[in-house]
Design a protein around this motif. Structure first.
Motif, PDB file in Angstrom:
ATOM      1  N   GLY A  34      33.076  39.016  35.076  1.00 46.69           N
ATOM      2  CA  GLY A  34      34.435  38.938  35.590  1.00 46.69           C
ATOM      3  C   GLY A  34      35.468  39.351  34.568  1.00 46.69           C
ATOM      4  O   GLY A  34      35.168  39.537  33.384  1.00 46.69           O
ATOM      5  N   TRP A  35      36.674  39.506  35.079  1.00 43.00           N
ATOM      6  CA  TRP A  35      37.828  39.801  34.231  1.00 43.00           C
ATOM      7  C   TRP A  35      38.906  38.754  34.490  1.00 43.00           C
ATOM      8  O   TRP A  35      39.188  38.409  35.644  1.00 43.00           O
ATOM      9  N   ALA A  48      39.285  39.353  38.697  1.00 45.59           N
ATOM     10  CA  ALA A  48      38.224  39.770  39.619  1.00 45.59           C
ATOM     11  C   ALA A  48      36.881  39.384  39.036  1.00 45.59           C
ATOM     12  O   ALA A  48      36.746  39.225  37.830  1.00 45.59           O
ATOM     13  N   TYR A  49      35.895  39.250  39.914  1.00 45.84           N
ATOM     14  CA  TYR A  49      34.533  39.079  39.430  1.00 45.84           C
ATOM     15  C   TYR A  49      33.555  39.786  40.360  1.00 45.84           C
ATOM     16  O   TYR A  49      33.880  40.079  41.511  1.00 45.84           O
ATOM     17  N   ILE A  50      32.376  40.039  39.816  1.00 41.59           N
ATOM     18  CA  ILE A  50      31.329  40.682  40.593  1.00 41.59           C
ATOM     19  C   ILE A  50      30.029  39.921  40.345  1.00 41.59           C
ATOM     20  O   ILE A  50      29.647  39.678  39.200  1.00 41.59           O
ATOM     21  N   ASN A  57      35.149  39.725  44.232  1.00 43.70           N
ATOM     22  CA  ASN A  57      36.267  38.873  44.604  1.00 43.70           C
ATOM     23  C   ASN A  57      37.452  39.249  43.735  1.00 43.70           C
ATOM     24  O   ASN A  57      37.276  39.489  42.529  1.00 43.70           O
ATOM     25  N   TYR A  58      38.641  39.287  44.339  1.00 41.00           N
ATOM     26  CA  TYR A  58      39.838  39.715  43.622  1.00 41.00           C
ATOM     27  C   TYR A  58      40.967  38.709  43.794  1.00 41.00           C
ATOM     28  O   TYR A  58      41.106  38.082  44.842  1.00 41.00           O
ATOM     29  N   ALA A  59      41.779  38.609  42.758  1.00 41.28           N
ATOM     30  CA  ALA A  59      43.022  37.856  42.886  1.00 41.28           C
ATOM     31  C   ALA A  59      43.944  38.619  43.828  1.00 41.28           C
ATOM     32  O   ALA A  59      43.936  39.855  43.866  1.00 41.28           O
ATOM     33  N   SER A  61      46.953  39.169  43.547  1.00 40.64           N
ATOM     34  CA  SER A  61      47.918  39.978  42.810  1.00 40.64           C
ATOM     35  C   SER A  61      47.406  41.379  42.481  1.00 40.64           C
ATOM     36  O   SER A  61      48.206  42.278  42.211  1.00 40.64           O
ATOM     37  N   VAL A  62      46.094  41.573  42.496  1.00 43.08           N
ATOM     38  CA  VAL A  62      45.539  42.892  42.154  1.00 43.08           C
ATOM     39  C   VAL A  62      44.762  43.511  43.311  1.00 43.08           C
ATOM     40  O   VAL A  62      44.320  44.658  43.208  1.00 43.08           O
ATOM     41  N   LYS A  63      44.604  42.762  44.394  1.00 45.51           N
ATOM     42  CA  LYS A  63      43.824  43.258  45.530  1.00 45.51           C
ATOM     43  C   LYS A  63      44.432  44.559  46.055  1.00 45.51           C
ATOM     44  O   LYS A  63      45.647  44.663  46.233  1.00 45.51           O
ATOM     45  N   GLY A  64      43.573  45.549  46.254  1.00 42.36           N
ATOM     46  CA  GLY A  64      44.038  46.843  46.731  1.00 42.36           C
ATOM     47  C   GLY A  64      44.447  47.793  45.626  1.00 42.36           C
ATOM     48  O   GLY A  64      44.615  48.992  45.863  1.00 42.36           O
ATOM     49  N   ARG A  65      44.619  47.266  44.415  1.00 44.32           N
ATOM     50  CA  ARG A  65      45.004  48.117  43.278  1.00 44.32           C
ATOM     51  C   ARG A  65      43.914  48.187  42.224  1.00 44.32           C
ATOM     52  O   ARG A  65      43.978  49.040  41.329  1.00 44.32           O
ATOM     53  N   SER A  66      42.950  47.297  42.304  1.00 44.61           N
ATOM     54  CA  SER A  66      41.924  47.224  41.267  1.00 44.61           C
ATOM     55  C   SER A  66      40.536  47.219  41.882  1.00 44.61           C
ATOM     56  O   SER A  66      40.353  46.727  43.004  1.00 44.61           O
ATOM     57  N   THR A  67      39.578  47.727  41.120  1.00 47.68           N
ATOM     58  CA  THR A  67      38.188  47.741  41.554  1.00 47.68           C
ATOM     59  C   THR A  67      37.310  47.324  40.395  1.00 47.68           C
ATOM     60  O   THR A  67      37.380  47.905  39.318  1.00 47.68           O
ATOM     61  N   ILE A  68      36.478  46.308  40.634  1.00 49.81           N
ATOM     62  CA  ILE A  68      35.512  45.890  39.627  1.00 49.81           C
ATOM     63  C   ILE A  68      34.151  46.453  40.026  1.00 49.81           C
ATOM     64  O   ILE A  68      33.794  46.493  41.207  1.00 49.81           O
ATOM     65  N   SER A  69      33.414  46.899  39.025  1.00 51.49           N
ATOM     66  CA  SER A  69      32.088  47.446  39.290  1.00 51.49           C
ATOM     67  C   SER A  69      31.198  47.159  38.087  1.00 51.49           C
ATOM     68  O   SER A  69      31.688  46.840  37.001  1.00 51.49           O
TER      69      SER A  69
END
Length: 116
Positions: A34-35, A48-50, A57-59, A61-69
Motif C-alpha cells: 500500500g501507499w 491506496a492498497y493492493i 482500494n483507494y481513498a 481523495s485520489v479515486k479516479g486519479r490514481s492507480t496502484i499496481s
C-alpha cells in the motif's frame, strides 16, 4: 525486510508522477502492498492498497486519479498519480503487511510536491 520508495519530486498542478516501491522478495509475494501519505501537520492517511490477489482500494481523495499496481516478477508496487493538485503534496510511504490495509512494514518515504 526492506521497502525502498522512489519517483517523488516536484510537479505542477495537473501533472503526473509514478511512485515505485521495491520490496525484498521474502515479503512481497505474501503481503498486501500500500501507499500512505503524510502532509505537514496532518495524520498519515491511506492512499491506496493492493492485495496479493490484486484487489485494490483507494481513498476517496485520489479515486479516479490514481492507480496502484504490482509487478510480482520485480517485487515492485507502483502508484501512478495523475491530475495532481497541491493538496496531494506530502511524503508518500510504501507499506506492506498480511492484513489489509497493510501496516506492518514501512519504507522511508518519498516527497511529492505539487506547485500551484
Amino acid at each position: 525486510v526492506q521497502l525502498v520508495e522512489s519517483g517523488g519530486g516536484l510537479v505542477q498542478t495537473g501533472g503526473s508522477l509514478r511512485l515505485s516501491c521495491a520490496a525484498s522478495g521474502s515479503i512481497f509475494s505474501r503481503n498486501a502492498m500500500g501507499w500512505y501519505r503524510q502532509a505537514p501537520g496532518k495524520m498519515r492517511e491511506l492512499v491506496a492498497y493492493i492485495a496479493v490477489a490484486g484487489r485494490t482500494n483507494y481513498a476517496d481523495s485520489v479515486k479516479g486519479r490514481s492507480t496502484i499496481s504490482r509487478d510480482n516478477a520485480k517485487n515492485t508496487v507502483y502508484l501512478q498519480m495523475n491530475s495532481l493538485i497541491p493538496e496531494d503534496t506530502a511524503v508518500y510511504y510504501c507499506a506492506a503487511g498480511v492484513a489489509t490495509p497493510p501496516r506492518s512494514y514501512w519504507g522511508q518515504g518519498t516527497q511529492v510536491t505539487v506547485s500551484s
